[in-house]
Design a protein around this motif. Structure first.
Motif, PDB file in Angstrom:
ATOM      1  N   ILE A   1       0.840  -1.210   0.000  1.00 15.32           N
ATOM      2  CA  ILE A   1       0.000   0.000   0.000  1.00 15.32           C
ATOM      3  C   ILE A   1       0.871   1.255   0.000  1.00 15.32           C
ATOM      4  O   ILE A   1       0.639   2.197  -0.779  1.00 15.32           O
ATOM      5  CB  ILE A   1      -0.947  -0.016   1.218  1.00 15.32           C
ATOM      6  N   THR A   2       1.901   1.278   0.852  1.00 16.68           N
ATOM      7  CA  THR A   2       2.736   2.478   0.961  1.00 16.68           C
ATOM      8  C   THR A   2       3.545   2.723  -0.313  1.00 16.68           C
ATOM      9  O   THR A   2       3.649   3.869  -0.790  1.00 16.68           O
ATOM     10  CB  THR A   2       3.689   2.347   2.165  1.00 16.68           C
ATOM     11  N   VAL A   3       4.127   1.666  -0.876  1.00 12.79           N
ATOM     12  CA  VAL A   3       4.918   1.826  -2.101  1.00 12.79           C
ATOM     13  C   VAL A   3       4.026   2.274  -3.250  1.00 12.79           C
ATOM     14  O   VAL A   3       4.425   3.109  -4.090  1.00 12.79           O
ATOM     15  CB  VAL A   3       5.632   0.502  -2.450  1.00 12.79           C
ATOM     16  N   SER A   4       2.806   1.755  -3.295  1.00 14.80           N
ATOM     17  CA  SER A   4       1.876   2.153  -4.366  1.00 14.80           C
ATOM     18  C   SER A   4       1.486   3.621  -4.224  1.00 14.80           C
ATOM     19  O   SER A   4       1.366   4.346  -5.226  1.00 14.80           O
ATOM     20  CB  SER A   4       0.632   1.271  -4.330  1.00 14.80           C
ATOM     21  N   ILE A   5       1.286   4.083  -2.995  1.00 12.56           N
ATOM     22  CA  ILE A   5       0.934   5.496  -2.797  1.00 12.56           C
ATOM     23  C   ILE A   5       2.099   6.409  -3.180  1.00 12.56           C
ATOM     24  O   ILE A   5       1.919   7.448  -3.828  1.00 12.56           O
ATOM     25  CB  ILE A   5       0.512   5.732  -1.330  1.00 12.56           C
ATOM     26  N   LEU A   6       3.307   6.007  -2.781  1.00 15.55           N
ATOM     27  CA  LEU A   6       4.494   6.823  -3.077  1.00 15.55           C
ATOM     28  C   LEU A   6       4.957   6.685  -4.527  1.00 15.55           C
ATOM     29  O   LEU A   6       5.729   7.515  -5.005  1.00 15.55           O
ATOM     30  CB  LEU A   6       5.632   6.439  -2.133  1.00 15.55           C
ATOM     31  N   GLY A   7       4.505   5.645  -5.220  1.00 17.51           N
ATOM     32  CA  GLY A   7       4.928   5.421  -6.598  1.00 17.51           C
ATOM     33  C   GLY A   7       6.395   5.072  -6.707  1.00 17.51           C
ATOM     34  O   GLY A   7       7.094   5.536  -7.626  1.00 17.51           O
ATOM     35  N   GLU A   8       6.887   4.256  -5.801  1.00 19.50           N
ATOM     36  CA  GLU A   8       8.308   3.918  -5.734  1.00 19.50           C
ATOM     37  C   GLU A   8       8.632   2.542  -6.319  1.00 19.50           C
ATOM     38  O   GLU A   8       9.709   2.008  -6.051  1.00 19.50           O
ATOM     39  CB  GLU A   8       8.796   3.985  -4.285  1.00 19.50           C
ATOM     40  N   TRP A   9       7.696   1.958  -7.081  1.00 18.79           N
ATOM     41  CA  TRP A   9       7.982   0.655  -7.665  1.00 18.79           C
ATOM     42  C   TRP A   9       9.059   0.810  -8.736  1.00 18.79           C
ATOM     43  O   TRP A   9       8.907   1.548  -9.712  1.00 18.79           O
ATOM     44  CB  TRP A   9       6.728   0.049  -8.282  1.00 18.79           C
ATOM     45  N   THR A  10      10.151   0.115  -8.564  1.00 17.34           N
ATOM     46  CA  THR A  10      11.254   0.178  -9.518  1.00 17.34           C
ATOM     47  C   THR A  10      11.811  -1.215  -9.764  1.00 17.34           C
ATOM     48  O   THR A  10      11.622  -2.128  -8.954  1.00 17.34           O
ATOM     49  CB  THR A  10      12.394   1.077  -9.001  1.00 17.34           C
TER      50      THR A  10
END
Length: 415
Positions: A316-325
Motif C-alpha cells: 500500500i505504501t509503495v503504491s501510494i508513493l509510486g516507488e515501484w522500480t
C-alpha cells in the motif's frame, strides 16, 4: 486368620517404591503343639525389609511348585499338621527387565545431553545473517527500502505457510488474540521498514547501533502498559541510550553547523536518525505485544502475521508513493533474493537460540552485530567511524548489555 505364605502362582507388579516386610520366625523343635494360624505369636521374630525400586518388575511364579504349595495349604488343619514342619516363604523372582514408560510414571529414556553452547552459537549465526542483510541493503542502489521489505515479507510468507499447515495452527489464531497478533505484525514490520530506510540514509554502523537501543525502550513500555517493575537501573540505562543517540545524531544546536564524519549530507543523516530511533521504539512495542500474547499462540503464527501485515503495509505504501522500480542490474536482483533468504535463515537461528538459551545471553551475543557493522562499514564502504560515533555506540551497547545482564540475573534467581 493371618497367612504367612504368598499364594502360589500370583504375579505382583510394583510401580512405585514398595517396601516388602518378611517376618523371620524361629521355630522350636520341641514345640509340637504350636498354633500355625498366627504369624509369629510364639517365639522371637525379626523383620527384614526389602525395598523395591520403581523400575523393577517383581513376579512370583512358581510353575511346577504351585500344586505342592496348594497341597501344603490344604493340609494345615489335618492331623498331620501336628508334626514338626518348617514353612519357608516362597522365593521372590526379581527380574532385571526395566518397566515400561507407562509403569515408570510416564518417564521415557534419558535424553542425550546437548552441547551447552549450541544456543549461543545459533545467536551468533543469526547476528551474522542480519549483519549481511544490512550490508546488502546498503549496497543496493535505486531500490526503495519499502520495496526491499515487500520482497522479504513475500518470501517469508511462502516459507511459513507449509509449517502452519503441518502444525494445523490455522491462519488466524485464537479469536481473543487476533488484535494483538495484528499489532505484533504492524510494529514488527514497521521496525524492519524504518531500519532499512535508515541504513540507506546514514552510515551503516550508526543505524545498527541506534536500533540496538530497543531493549531499553522495551523496559519502559512494559512498565507503562504491562505494569512491570521499573527500577533505577532502567532509568540510568535510558539516559545512557539517549546520550548515545545524541552523540551519533550530532544535532547542530549542540555540535554546531559544521559536522564531520557523516555518510552523505547532513539532512539525510538526520532523516535516518529519526527513522531508526522511531524503529527502536517500534521494536519496543513489538516485544511488549509479544509478552502480552505469551505462549498461547504458536511461534509460526506470530511470524505469519509479521509477514502478512508487513506485506500489505509495504504494498500500500509503495503504491501510494509510486516507488515501484526494477533493479538496474542482475546483481541487485540476486541481492534482493538473498536478503529474503537470509532473513528467513536468521529468523530460524534466533528462534532456535531462544529455545535453548535464556534471553539475556542471547541478547549479549547479538551485540556482535554492532561490531560487524563497524567492520563492514570500514571494509566495504571505506568509512572510518568518528570518536563521537564510537562514544555513542559505547553508551548504547553498555545500556543494552546492562539490561540483558539484569534480566539474566533475575531469571537465574527466580529459578
Amino acid at each position: 486368620m493371618g497367612d504367612c505364605n504368598l499364594i502360589a502362582g500370583e504375579r505382583a507388579s510394583f510401580r512405585k517404591d514398595v517396601l516388602l516386610v518378611f517376618n523371620k520366625v524361629d521355630s522350636h523343635e520341641k514345640n509340637n503343639g504350636g498354633d500355625h494360624d498366627e504369624c509369629g505369636d510364639h517365639g522371637e521374630g525379626t523383620a527384614e525389609r526389602i525395598p523395591l525400586q520403581s523400575n523393577c518388575r517383581v513376579s512370583c511364579d512358581y510353575g511346577e511348585d504351585a500344586p505342592e504349595t496348594e497341597e501344603a495349604r490344604g493340609s494345615e488343619n489335618s492331623p498331620e499338621s501336628n508334626e514338626k514342619e518348617k514353612l519357608y516363604p516362597p522365593t521372590l523372582c526379581v527380574r532385571g527387565k526395566p518397566a515400561s514408560p507407562e509403569e515408570n510414571g510416564g518417564e521415557g529414556p534419558e535424553k542425550p545431553k546437548r552441547c551447552p553452547a549450541l544456543g549461543l552459537f545459533y545467536a551468533f549465526l543469526s547476528a551474522f545473517m542480519f549483519s549481511i542483510i544490512s550490508l546488502l541493503v546498503k549496497s543496493i542502489q535505486g531500490v526503495h527500502a519499502l520495496e526491499i521489505s515487500t520482497l522479504r515479507c513475500f518470501f517469508q510468507m511462502l516459507f511459513i505457510m507449509p509449517f502452519l499447515i503441518y502444525h494445523k495452527t490455522g491462519f488466524l489464531g485464537p479469536r481473543d488474540k487476533r488484535i494483538y497478533l495484528v499489532l505484533r505484525g504492524f510494529f514488527g514490520s514497521t521496525t524492519m521498514i524504518l531500519l532499512f530506510y535508515a541504513i540507506q540514509r546514514m552510515s551503516l554502523a550508526d543505524a545498527i547501533v541506534i536500533m540496538f537501543s530497543n531493549p531499553v525502550f522495551t523496559s519502559l513500555l512494559a512498565w507503562i502498559f504491562l505494569k512491570e517493575k521499573c527500577t533505577i537501573l532502567d532509568c540510568v540505562f535510558t539516559v545512557f541510550t539517549l546520550t548515545g543517540v545524541v552523540l551519533i545524531a550530532r544535532p547542530p544546536f549542540i555540535f554546531g553547523n559544521t559536522v564531520y564524519g557523516i555518510d552523505g549530507d547532513y539532512v539525510n543523516h538526520i532523516k535516518g536518525t529519526i527513522a531508526v530511533f522511531a524503529g527502536a521504539v517500534s521494536g519496543g512495542f513489538t516485544y511488549v505485544t509479544l509478552r502480552k500474547i505469551g505462549k498461547s499462540v504458536h511461534l509460526y503464527l506470530s511470524v505469519w502475521y509479521y509477514a502478512v501485515i508487513g506485506f500489505i503495509e509495504c504494498v500500500i505504501t509503495v503504491s501510494i508513493l509510486g516507488e515501484w522500480t526494477i533493479p538496474f542490474c542482475g546483481r541487485d536482483r540476486w541481492m534482493l533474493m538473498l536478503i529474503a533468504v537470509l532473513g528467513i535463515v536468521g529468523q530460524v537461528f534466533i528462534t532456535k537460540a531462544l529455545q535453548l538459551e535464556k534471553a539475556g545471553p542471547v541478547s549479549l551475543i547479538r551485540t556482535v552485530e554492532v561490531v560487524l557493522a563497524f567492520i563492514f562499514q570500514f571494509i566495504f564502504f571505506n568509512h572510518a567511524p568518528t570518536y563521537l560515533s564510537l562514544g555513542g555506540a559505547l553508551c548504547i551497547v553498555a545500556s543494552t548489555v546492562g539490561v540483558a545482564l539484569r534480566k539474566w540475573y533475575n531469571s537465574i534467581h527466580k529459578t
